[in-house]
Design a protein around this motif. Sequence first.
Motif, short mmCIF file in Angstrom:
data_model
loop_
_atom_site.label_atom_id
_atom_site.label_comp_id
_atom_site.label_asym_id
_atom_site.label_seq_id
_atom_site.Cartn_x
_atom_site.Cartn_y
_atom_site.Cartn_z
N PHE A 239 0.83 -1.21 0.00
CA PHE A 239 0.00 0.00 0.00
C PHE A 239 0.86 1.25 0.00
O PHE A 239 0.65 2.17 -0.80
CB PHE A 239 -0.94 0.02 1.20
N TRP A 240 1.83 1.34 0.91
CA TRP A 240 2.66 2.55 1.00
C TRP A 240 3.42 2.79 -0.30
O TRP A 240 3.54 3.94 -0.76
CB TRP A 240 3.63 2.44 2.17
N ASP A 241 3.92 1.72 -0.90
CA ASP A 241 4.65 1.87 -2.16
C ASP A 241 3.74 2.42 -3.26
O ASP A 241 4.13 3.31 -4.02
CB ASP A 241 5.25 0.53 -2.60
N GLU A 242 2.53 1.86 -3.35
CA GLU A 242 1.60 2.30 -4.39
C GLU A 242 1.15 3.74 -4.15
O GLU A 242 1.03 4.54 -5.10
CB GLU A 242 0.39 1.37 -4.44
N LEU A 243 0.87 4.09 -2.91
CA LEU A 243 0.47 5.46 -2.59
C LEU A 243 1.52 6.46 -3.05
O LEU A 243 1.20 7.46 -3.73
CB LEU A 243 0.23 5.60 -1.09
N ARG A 244 2.77 6.20 -2.72
CA ARG A 244 3.83 7.15 -3.06
C ARG A 244 4.04 7.27 -4.57
O ARG A 244 4.38 8.34 -5.07
CB ARG A 244 5.12 6.75 -2.36
N ARG A 245 3.80 6.18 -5.30
CA ARG A 245 3.93 6.24 -6.76
C ARG A 245 2.93 7.23 -7.37
O ARG A 245 3.20 7.82 -8.42
CB ARG A 245 3.68 4.86 -7.38
N ARG A 246 1.77 7.40 -6.72
CA ARG A 246 0.70 8.22 -7.30
C ARG A 246 0.76 9.68 -6.85
O ARG A 246 -0.10 10.47 -7.27
CB ARG A 246 -0.66 7.62 -6.92
N LEU A 247 1.72 10.04 -6.03
CA LEU A 247 1.80 11.39 -5.48
C LEU A 247 2.96 12.16 -6.10
O LEU A 247 3.95 11.56 -6.53
CB LEU A 247 1.99 11.33 -3.96
N PRO A 248 2.88 13.49 -6.13
CA PRO A 248 4.03 14.29 -6.57
C PRO A 248 5.23 14.01 -5.67
O PRO A 248 5.08 13.62 -4.50
CB PRO A 248 3.55 15.73 -6.41
N GLU A 249 6.40 14.23 -6.19
CA GLU A 249 7.63 13.87 -5.49
C GLU A 249 7.70 14.47 -4.10
O GLU A 249 8.04 13.77 -3.12
CB GLU A 249 8.83 14.32 -6.33
N GLN A 250 7.35 15.76 -3.97
CA GLN A 250 7.49 16.40 -2.66
C GLN A 250 6.48 15.85 -1.64
O GLN A 250 6.77 15.75 -0.44
CB GLN A 250 7.33 17.93 -2.77
N THR A 251 5.29 15.46 -2.11
CA THR A 251 4.29 14.88 -1.20
C THR A 251 4.67 13.46 -0.83
O THR A 251 4.56 13.05 0.33
CB THR A 251 2.89 14.91 -1.85
N ALA A 252 5.12 12.69 -1.82
CA ALA A 252 5.53 11.31 -1.56
C ALA A 252 6.66 11.26 -0.54
O ALA A 252 6.69 10.37 0.34
CB ALA A 252 5.95 10.64 -2.86
N ALA A 253 7.58 12.21 -0.63
CA ALA A 253 8.71 12.23 0.30
C ALA A 253 8.26 12.52 1.72
O ALA A 253 8.94 12.15 2.69
CB ALA A 253 9.74 13.27 -0.15
N ALA A 254 7.11 13.18 1.87
CA ALA A 254 6.61 13.54 3.21
C ALA A 254 5.75 12.45 3.84
O ALA A 254 5.34 12.59 5.00
CB ALA A 254 5.81 14.84 3.12
N VAL A 255 5.45 11.38 3.10
CA VAL A 255 4.64 10.29 3.65
C VAL A 255 5.44 9.51 4.69
O VAL A 255 6.51 8.98 4.39
CB VAL A 255 4.15 9.34 2.53
N VAL A 256 4.93 9.48 5.91
CA VAL A 256 5.54 8.69 6.97
C VAL A 256 4.78 7.36 7.04
O VAL A 256 3.56 7.34 7.20
CB VAL A 256 5.46 9.41 8.33
#
Length: 390
Positions: A239-256
């Motif tokens: 789930f976390w991997d897929e979520l980050r793939r769908r977000l802009p780089e700066q938002t994905a980097a902020a996902v804890v």
Amino acid sequence: MRTNIVIVGSGPSGLLLGQLLGGIGVETVILERSSREHVLGRVRAGVLEQGTVELLEEAGAAARLHAEGLPHAGISLAFGGGLHRLDLTALTGGKHVTVYGQTEVTHDLMDKREAAGLTTVYEASNVALHGFGGETPYVTYDKDGVSHRIDCDFIAGCDGYHGVSRKSAPERALKTFERTYPFGWLGVLAEVPPADHELVYANHERGFALCSMRSAHRSRYYVQVPADERLEAWSDDRFWDELRRRLPEQTAAAVVTGPSFEKSIAPLRSFVAEPLRFGRLFLVGDAAHIVPPTGAKGLNLAASDVRYLFAALREFYLDKSLGGLDAYSAKALARVWKAVRFSWWMTTMLHRFPDTGEFGQRIQEAELDYLVHSQAASTALAENYVGLPY
């Protein structure tokens, strides 16, 4: 037993209606088929329109909301690798939304009802509605092996899509409208800080994603999945991997990331039943309509129905007038259909459908680009998101 109004269902709409009516001296009994613990265990949405907050204030149930709720002045749309913030407050002349979980709203209203000594019957089975086509409606139910009857003036059906209220309406008098979407939302709750201080709606070639939260330390995330997806196929890591793939780089980097403590797949559909009144039976909230969660309208539409029905019942009991009750269905449905339209529009704009194709994808990209660069288009979204006037 006799009361003024039997409310079927102890979700937020039934509890809110009961609390408002209690404030003007109108007696209610709430019947709930589940246990109190089960009702409080339901995980639902948490974005409240300003009008919903004001209604909770009127009910005297907003103290914890104001202490713990998170006012949001904007949302962000993510597409094409970029993040675009819409300032809801600036676009609507000062309005905002508040993030506060539906479970918390339910808990606050339950506590207020119990403190006031008002009657709620949990685990009421075989609930049946009688006589609402005439002047003397009543409700029967079983509890602990004993049958009971409650005579009343009116019945408020606040028992959700699967409840008995809508099913009790005369089939020939009920018309339904429905659209089922070919995907669902896979959602997780985790005790991690949110990736952004406001909600982020993402349109991506892999599918929709949403970054939301319940508090400064609890996050709620979603990704679009096929309608027949199996929950067991999704580990937390996937789930976390897929979520980050769908977000802009700066938002994905902020996902804890962290372990989820709730994970589920919710199907998406639009559903409306008309009318909302059958004699002395009134349908409220999910008993009458369902919207995709994309527009954050489900709980708010239930509160909208409560607002209209409470005003109509207050007029009946204080002014001896049937005018408000006669107008309830048409007035509530006018606002319902506008919210159904908004939720449908947000859903079609942000999700990838099986037949989207390259043309459909370019249309979505063009619409999103126009939306964030046109003040008129941004204002139209903002005024719907914060809640249309009553």
